[in-house]
Design a protein around this motif. Structure first.
Motif, PDB file in Angstrom:
ATOM      1  N   PHE A 227       0.835  -1.203   0.000  1.00 42.48           N
ATOM      2  CA  PHE A 227       0.000   0.000   0.000  1.00 42.48           C
ATOM      3  C   PHE A 227       0.875   1.261   0.000  1.00 42.48           C
ATOM      4  CE2 PHE A 227      -4.101   1.732   2.275  1.00 42.48           C
ATOM      5  CZ  PHE A 227      -4.260   2.661   1.258  1.00 42.48           C
ATOM      6  N   LEU A 228       2.096   1.143   0.522  1.00 39.94           N
ATOM      7  CA  LEU A 228       2.958   2.316   0.625  1.00 39.94           C
ATOM      8  C   LEU A 228       3.358   2.869  -0.742  1.00 39.94           C
ATOM      9  CD1 LEU A 228       5.194   1.144   3.604  1.00 39.94           C
ATOM     10  CD2 LEU A 228       3.313   2.786   3.657  1.00 39.94           C
ATOM     11  N   HIS A 229       3.358   2.030  -1.782  1.00 38.96           N
ATOM     12  CA  HIS A 229       3.705   2.514  -3.127  1.00 38.96           C
ATOM     13  C   HIS A 229       2.671   3.509  -3.651  1.00 38.96           C
ATOM     14  CE1 HIS A 229       7.174  -0.135  -3.652  1.00 38.96           C
ATOM     15  NE2 HIS A 229       6.460  -1.072  -3.072  1.00 38.96           N
ATOM     16  N   PRO A 230       1.371   3.175  -3.669  1.00 37.38           N
ATOM     17  CA  PRO A 230       0.401   4.189  -4.113  1.00 37.38           C
ATOM     18  C   PRO A 230       0.327   5.388  -3.173  1.00 37.38           C
ATOM     19  CG  PRO A 230      -0.728   2.187  -3.389  1.00 37.38           C
ATOM     20  CD  PRO A 230       0.729   1.857  -3.491  1.00 37.38           C
ATOM     21  N   LEU A 231       0.627   5.190  -1.885  1.00 44.03           N
ATOM     22  CA  LEU A 231       0.644   6.341  -0.983  1.00 44.03           C
ATOM     23  C   LEU A 231       1.800   7.279  -1.325  1.00 44.03           C
ATOM     24  CD1 LEU A 231      -0.211   4.786   2.511  1.00 44.03           C
ATOM     25  CD2 LEU A 231      -1.737   6.000   0.935  1.00 44.03           C
ATOM     26  N   GLN A 232       2.939   6.712  -1.656  1.00 46.08           N
ATOM     27  CA  GLN A 232       4.074   7.544  -2.075  1.00 46.08           C
ATOM     28  C   GLN A 232       3.738   8.321  -3.342  1.00 46.08           C
ATOM     29  OE1 GLN A 232       7.628   5.603  -3.698  1.00 46.08           O
ATOM     30  NE2 GLN A 232       8.901   6.919  -2.408  1.00 46.08           N
ATOM     31  N   GLU A 233       3.095   7.651  -4.302  1.00 48.88           N
ATOM     32  CA  GLU A 233       2.696   8.340  -5.533  1.00 48.88           C
ATOM     33  C   GLU A 233       1.676   9.433  -5.233  1.00 48.88           C
ATOM     34  OE1 GLU A 233       4.047   7.973  -8.574  1.00 48.88           O
ATOM     35  OE2 GLU A 233       5.476   6.714  -7.464  1.00 48.88           O
ATOM     36  N   ALA A 234       0.781   9.167  -4.288  1.00 44.41           N
ATOM     37  CA  ALA A 234      -0.210  10.179  -3.912  1.00 44.41           C
ATOM     38  C   ALA A 234       0.473  11.411  -3.334  1.00 44.41           C
ATOM     39  CB  ALA A 234      -1.200   9.587  -2.910  1.00 44.41           C
ATOM     40  N   LYS A 235       1.474  11.194  -2.500  1.00 45.15           N
ATOM     41  CA  LYS A 235       2.184  12.332  -1.914  1.00 45.15           C
ATOM     42  C   LYS A 235       2.900  13.151  -2.998  1.00 45.15           C
ATOM     43  CE  LYS A 235       2.461  13.245   1.746  1.00 45.15           C
ATOM     44  NZ  LYS A 235       1.609  14.114   2.603  1.00 45.15           N
ATOM     45  N   LYS A 236       3.428  12.465  -3.996  1.00 51.16           N
ATOM     46  CA  LYS A 236       4.135  13.162  -5.073  1.00 51.16           C
ATOM     47  C   LYS A 236       3.195  14.087  -5.843  1.00 51.16           C
ATOM     48  CE  LYS A 236       7.760   9.692  -5.897  1.00 51.16           C
ATOM     49  NZ  LYS A 236       8.286   8.687  -6.854  1.00 51.16           N
ATOM     50  N   ARG A 237       1.921  13.707  -5.959  1.00 56.63           N
ATOM     51  CA  ARG A 237       0.982  14.553  -6.703  1.00 56.63           C
ATOM     52  C   ARG A 237       0.275  15.561  -5.799  1.00 56.63           C
ATOM     53  NH1 ARG A 237      -1.992   9.526  -6.704  1.00 56.63           N
ATOM     54  NH2 ARG A 237      -3.925   9.760  -5.495  1.00 56.63           N
ATOM     55  N   GLY A 238       0.676  15.606  -4.529  1.00 57.67           N
ATOM     56  CA  GLY A 238       0.144  16.620  -3.635  1.00 57.67           C
ATOM     57  C   GLY A 238      -0.997  16.201  -2.755  1.00 57.67           C
ATOM     58  N   ALA A 239      -1.339  14.927  -2.730  1.00 56.27           N
ATOM     59  CA  ALA A 239      -2.421  14.452  -1.868  1.00 56.27           C
ATOM     60  C   ALA A 239      -2.013  14.565  -0.396  1.00 56.27           C
ATOM     61  CB  ALA A 239      -2.779  13.011  -2.204  1.00 56.27           C
ATOM     62  N   LYS A 240      -3.009  14.697   0.461  1.00 56.00           N
ATOM     63  CA  LYS A 240      -2.797  14.789   1.896  1.00 56.00           C
ATOM     64  C   LYS A 240      -3.170  13.462   2.559  1.00 56.00           C
ATOM     65  CE  LYS A 240      -1.786  19.241   1.920  1.00 56.00           C
ATOM     66  NZ  LYS A 240      -0.450  19.755   2.319  1.00 56.00           N
ATOM     67  N   ILE A 241      -2.446  13.142   3.632  1.00 54.45           N
ATOM     68  CA  ILE A 241      -2.729  11.922   4.386  1.00 54.45           C
ATOM     69  C   ILE A 241      -2.844  12.278   5.861  1.00 54.45           C
ATOM     70  CG2 ILE A 241      -1.877   9.646   5.077  1.00 54.45           C
ATOM     71  CD1 ILE A 241      -0.527   9.452   2.338  1.00 54.45           C
ATOM     72  N   VAL A 242      -3.956  11.859   6.460  1.00 55.20           N
ATOM     73  CA  VAL A 242      -4.226  12.126   7.869  1.00 55.20           C
ATOM     74  C   VAL A 242      -4.421  10.789   8.572  1.00 55.20           C
ATOM     75  CG1 VAL A 242      -5.790  13.209   9.523  1.00 55.20           C
ATOM     76  CG2 VAL A 242      -5.291  14.342   7.341  1.00 55.20           C
ATOM     77  N   THR A 243      -3.773  10.626   9.705  1.00 49.39           N
ATOM     78  CA  THR A 243      -3.817   9.346  10.413  1.00 49.39           C
ATOM     79  C   THR A 243      -4.351   9.529  11.831  1.00 49.39           C
ATOM     80  OG1 THR A 243      -1.963   8.444   9.147  1.00 49.39           O
ATOM     81  CG2 THR A 243      -2.412   7.443  11.284  1.00 49.39           C
ATOM     82  N   PHE A 244      -5.259   8.627  12.209  1.00 50.87           N
ATOM     83  CA  PHE A 244      -5.754   8.525  13.579  1.00 50.87           C
ATOM     84  C   PHE A 244      -5.368   7.134  14.091  1.00 50.87           C
ATOM     85  CE2 PHE A 244      -8.231  11.888  11.809  1.00 50.87           C
ATOM     86  CZ  PHE A 244      -8.544  12.733  12.859  1.00 50.87           C
ATOM     87  N   ASN A 245      -4.511   7.083  15.100  1.00 49.97           N
ATOM     88  CA  ASN A 245      -4.031   5.807  15.620  1.00 49.97           C
ATOM     89  C   ASN A 245      -3.408   6.064  16.990  1.00 49.97           C
ATOM     90  OD1 ASN A 245      -2.641   3.276  16.022  1.00 49.97           O
ATOM     91  ND2 ASN A 245      -2.680   2.967  13.815  1.00 49.97           N
ATOM     92  N   PRO A 246      -3.693   5.229  17.986  1.00 50.26           N
ATOM     93  CA  PRO A 246      -3.046   5.427  19.288  1.00 50.26           C
ATOM     94  C   PRO A 246      -1.529   5.273  19.221  1.00 50.26           C
ATOM     95  CG  PRO A 246      -4.934   3.940  19.487  1.00 50.26           C
ATOM     96  CD  PRO A 246      -4.673   4.131  18.021  1.00 50.26           C
ATOM     97  N   VAL A 247      -1.066   4.425  18.300  1.00 53.49           N
ATOM     98  CA  VAL A 247       0.356   4.110  18.183  1.00 53.49           C
ATOM     99  C   VAL A 247       0.922   4.806  16.950  1.00 53.49           C
ATOM    100  CG1 VAL A 247       2.058   2.248  18.055  1.00 53.49           C
ATOM    101  CG2 VAL A 247      -0.139   1.857  19.205  1.00 53.49           C
ATOM    102  N   ILE A 248       2.098   5.392  17.060  1.00 55.22           N
ATOM    103  CA  ILE A 248       2.757   5.944  15.878  1.00 55.22           C
ATOM    104  C   ILE A 248       3.335   4.784  15.080  1.00 55.22           C
ATOM    105  CG2 ILE A 248       4.642   7.371  15.026  1.00 55.22           C
ATOM    106  CD1 ILE A 248       4.236   9.242  17.292  1.00 55.22           C
ATOM    107  N   GLU A 249       2.763   4.513  13.928  1.00 50.64           N
ATOM    108  CA  GLU A 249       3.191   3.411  13.075  1.00 50.64           C
ATOM    109  C   GLU A 249       4.093   3.958  11.978  1.00 50.64           C
ATOM    110  OE1 GLU A 249       2.809   0.652  14.166  1.00 50.64           O
ATOM    111  OE2 GLU A 249       0.835   0.281  15.038  1.00 50.64           O
ATOM    112  N   GLN A 250       5.297   3.384  11.847  1.00 53.60           N
ATOM    113  CA  GLN A 250       6.312   3.962  10.985  1.00 53.60           C
ATOM    114  C   GLN A 250       5.897   4.006   9.519  1.00 53.60           C
ATOM    115  OE1 GLN A 250       8.811   5.526  12.135  1.00 53.60           O
ATOM    116  NE2 GLN A 250       9.655   6.078  10.146  1.00 53.60           N
ATOM    117  N   GLY A 251       5.091   3.049   9.074  1.00 52.03           N
ATOM    118  CA  GLY A 251       4.650   3.050   7.684  1.00 52.03           C
ATOM    119  C   GLY A 251       3.807   4.262   7.340  1.00 52.03           C
ATOM    120  N   LEU A 252       3.213   4.903   8.352  1.00 51.17           N
ATOM    121  CA  LEU A 252       2.435   6.109   8.120  1.00 51.17           C
ATOM    122  C   LEU A 252       3.208   7.367   8.512  1.00 51.17           C
ATOM    123  CD1 LEU A 252      -1.008   4.705   9.212  1.00 51.17           C
ATOM    124  CD2 LEU A 252      -0.425   5.565   6.941  1.00 51.17           C
ATOM    125  N   VAL A 253       4.498   7.182   8.787  1.00 52.12           N
ATOM    126  CA  VAL A 253       5.382   8.315   9.068  1.00 52.12           C
ATOM    127  C   VAL A 253       6.263   8.601   7.872  1.00 52.12           C
ATOM    128  CG1 VAL A 253       7.281   9.132  10.523  1.00 52.12           C
ATOM    129  CG2 VAL A 253       5.340   7.939  11.556  1.00 52.12           C
TER     130      VAL A 253
END
Length: 758
Positions: A227-253
């Motif tokens: 899933f991190l591949h399309p998320l990386q591409e999304a960031k390159k085109r300017g998409a925003k990502i917001v995370t709600f999680n009790p634990v800081i998970e490195q894949g979303l950092v």
């Protein structure tokens, strides 16, 4: 570019050299055949094999390598050179192995022969397939039909799964619980109520067009790294990502793409989350309500200014019901209550809400951080509320995206492994196979476990899995499991469930999906369904680990022939010889979903079986999408109290479900052990503890039963106050079987009430 979220525990970003080193370490542990390198190039590609790990989709335009770190580990594990032969039992008793770790059982290697438990020696002994099937049939035939359970883990392909469900119904019950009962059954129930679909609504192309992703309780770095591949591409085109999680998970950092030479040579990281909100365990309902409050307030402002509406009024009026009731709850709820229940500040939620308001196309992503709560269904329905406000379901680049676990867990439900009769076309089964299917609903996992504990369940057939280890109240489950008349486990390796054999117990070893499945008409293909409802074919090419193995489908057929009365419409031998015939049966049973099944199974990316909600066709009772008014602001079944903590169970970077590959959780800075409890520095100090101290976790469920897990080392971790974390499945001993989602009965493993004893 987003600022990098600080994660002091992680040794580095997701992906990158850390991922390659981790794969190399498991390669050294398993010593697989050299052919594993060829298999990795075939993984998740047309005419290749579909990953035996998670259910993340396969893109049409695939990369040179379409496997992730955990997918590679699963492949290495299946192709290990280690073998657990019958000779293993000359040196070990079952009782002795109960002291072994899950990791040690996994590393005994692939099972090679069918085995029967011998109570006199407390060992498993070699048996023949015919002897095993005959003995199984002898036990099952006279048992009351309602006392037998047919469980499946989510691994077996669609063909074996269809026949397994057919076997259960021809036997006389709908006792077909599945691993989804322990994770995403909440999705199936909650989504069905409000959008008329039991599965997510997006397809791969939506990932490429979304302006924003909102993550709730999902960890792609460990559970779905591709899933991190399309998320990386999304960031390159300017998409925003917001995370709600009790634990800081490195894949979303942050993420370093292992397939990018530039990333790998320079260490260039892609910052993933623009906002990371550490909601307290069980606080998502309040957090999402806060987001909705931001949207409604922004729309009020637009109306006052005479500018364009923020709410998608046209969509709401045409496609939804319950809007007014829901919005009144949004307006009535005070920010002070939202802050108290979410553990977040109004300012944090407003920043996240502003991103939602400004985005044109939003995908809501979630995992077991939403589903595994006492009010997990309400969690999901609140997320749907948020998406409905701006018409973010049923259009390009938008929708609801539950991320499933096991590789075919969704597909097994599609082809009939389900305890609810309303989900099954019984009339088709009656016409095709000339028998009267049972009409009473069967057991969920919770029902089955409670039936075991009450002595009502007498036999359990498991198509894969490690159920004893996977469920709550594990110690009580161990005793109840062993008290049965019969356990039958279809497995590739030893696991803890084998160590509590019933009066008669069999381990039936099966082929891996990577291995050749030679039947009468040649090497067979199987199919699986991913989280986006796409069906893909899979072909094994490696020689079997043992000549004594059978395929999952052949084992199902062998049991059926031994248990069922003859029926000329049940052609088990023909179906075993040619799986194409089984796919024909699936198409006849589910013609809309599986049109031209055999012809389409190797389409790149898989063929789409469709989703009405994706087309804005709402198969709810109201024939519209439904806004849900929340009746509470947290997802808990208990109140806070002095000394009571909310325990989040979690997986490490080195495991898949109950399978433990190793003892490295580099994203959390934990090496060499799983016996830890993570706490905030504030909670450690307030409890009078110190880092490195050994403590016990004790259940505080309040049902009078004693449950404890001793020997855990206290580790400081960045967590919300009152929320602590420790590993699954070890913590299952702390959870009560009655602690589950109110609608789906999914165990509430993401907020277990516990106390700490020093």
């Amino acid at each position: 570019m987003a600022d990098l979220i600080p994660n002091p525990e992680a040794e580095g970003p997701a992906g990158g050299w850390g991922s390659l080193k981790s794969i190399a370490r498991i390669y050294g542990d398993t010593l697989p055949t050299p052919a594993v390198l060829e298999e990795l190039t075939r993984q998740n590609k047309p005419k290749g094999f579909m990953c035996v790990s998670c259910a993340w989709p396969k893109p049409k335009n695939y990369h040179p390598f379409e496997f992730c770190e955990n997918g590679a580990k699963a492949t290495l594990s299946d192709l290990t050179s280690a073998r657990c032969t019958p000779d293993f039992w000359s040196d070990h008793t079952v009782a002795e192995l109960r002291d072994w770790k899950d990791h040690d059982l996994e590393h005994t290697g692939r099972l090679t022969h069918p085995l029967r438990y011998d109570a006199d020696t407390d060992r498993y002994v070699e048996t023949t397939w015919d002897e095993a099937f005959t003995a199984i049939g002898k036990v099952l035939k006279p048992l009351p039909r309602e006392s037998v359970v047919f469980y499946s883990s989510g691994h077996a392909g669609l063909e074996a799964s269809f026949l397994y469900a057919l076997l259960a119904r021809a036997y006389g019950n709908n006792n077909l619980p599945q691993s989804s009962n322990m994770c995403h059954e909440t999705t199936s129930v909650a989504l069905n109520q409000v959008i008329g679909s039991p599965v997510g609504t997006i397809v791969w192309e939506d990932l490429e067009k979304a302006d924003a992703f909102f993550f709730f309780g999902q960890n792609p770095g460990t559970n779905s790294p591709r899933f991190l591949h399309p998320l990386q591409e999304a960031k390159k085109r300017g998409a925003k990502i917001v995370t709600f999680n009790p634990v800081i998970e490195q894949g979303l950092v942050s993420f370093v793409n292992p397939q990018s030479p530039v990333d790998m040579l320079t260490g260039r990281e892609t910052a993933i989350s623009d906002e990371y909100c550490q909601v307290q365990a069980g606080g998502d309902i309040a957090a999402i309500l806060g987001l909705c409050k931001v949207v409604v307030e922004a729309d009020d402002g637009a109306v006052a200014e005479g500018s364009a509406r923020v709410l998608d009024i046209a969509f709401i009026e045409e496609h939804t019901t319950g809007f007014d009731t829901f919005v009144s709850a949004v307006r009535e709820t005070a920010w002070a209550d939202i802050e108290r229940e979410s553990g977040l500040t109004e300012a944090q939620i407003r920043k996240a809400g502003d991103i939602y308001v400004q985005a044109e196309r939003v995908i809501g992503v979630y995992g077991m951080g939403l589903t595994q709560h006492s009010q997990g269904s309400l969690n999901i329905q609140m997320l749907v509320n948020l998406l409905l406000l701006r018409g973010n379901i049923g259009r390009e680049g938008a929708g609801c995206c539950p991320v499933r676990g096991h590789s075919n867990v969704q597909g097994q439900r599609t082809v009939g492994i389900a305890e609810k009769t309303k989900l099954i076309p019984m009339d088709k089964l009656r016409a095709l196979f000339d028998f009267d299917p049972p009409t009473e609903d069967g057991m969920t996992i919770v029902d089955a476990v409670k039936g075991l504990m009450a002595g009502k369940v007498k036999a359990f057939v498991s198509l894969g899995g490690n159920l004893v280890r996977a469920v709550p109240d594990q110690k009580e489950m161990e005793a109840a499991w062993a008290a049965q008349d019969l356990t039958v486990m279809v497995s590739t390796k030893l696991n803890r469930s084998h160590l509590f054999p019933a009066k008669q117990a069999f381990i039936l070893p099966c082929l891996s999906r990577l291995e050749q499945d030679e039947q009468e008409t040649g090497n067979q293909s199987v199919t699986t369904e991913d989280s986006f409802s796409h069906i893909s074919g899979s072909i094994g090419k490696r020689p079997p680990a043992s000549k004594h193995l059978k395929s999952e489908l052949a084992i199902v057929a062998g049991i059926a022939k031994a248990v069922l009365d003859p029926n000329p419409r049940l052609r088990w031998d023909e179906w075993t010889g040619e799986y194409r015939l089984v796919r024909d049966l699936i198409e006849q049973t589910y013609p809309k979903d599986f049109k031209e099944y055999n012809a389409r199974m190797f389409e790149p990316g898989g063929f789409y079986r469709g989703n009405n909600a994706h087309e804005r066709i709402w198969n709810t009772e109201e024939k519209k999408a439904v806004f849900t008014r929340p009746h509470r602001l947290n997802a808990l079944s208990f109140e806070d109290a002095d000394g009571r903590y909310r325990l989040v169970t979690m997986r490490s970077n080195d495991q898949f479900n109950t399978t433990i590959y190793g003892y490295s959780d580099r994203f959390r800075g934990i090496e060499g052990t799983r016996d830890v409890v993570l706490m905030s520095e504030g909670d450690i100090a307030a409890a009078g503890l110190h880092e490195g101290q050994k403590v016990a976790l004790v259940s505080d469920f309040g049902d009078g039963k004693s449950r404890s897990l001793p020997g855990l080392e206290v580790r400081a971790h960045k967590l919300p106050r009152g929320t602590i974390a420790a590993y699954y499945p070890e913590c299952n001993v702390l959870n009560a079987i009655d602690h589950h989602d109110a609608l789906s009965k999914t165990p509430a493993s993401k907020a277990i009430p516990v106390r700490i004893e020093a």
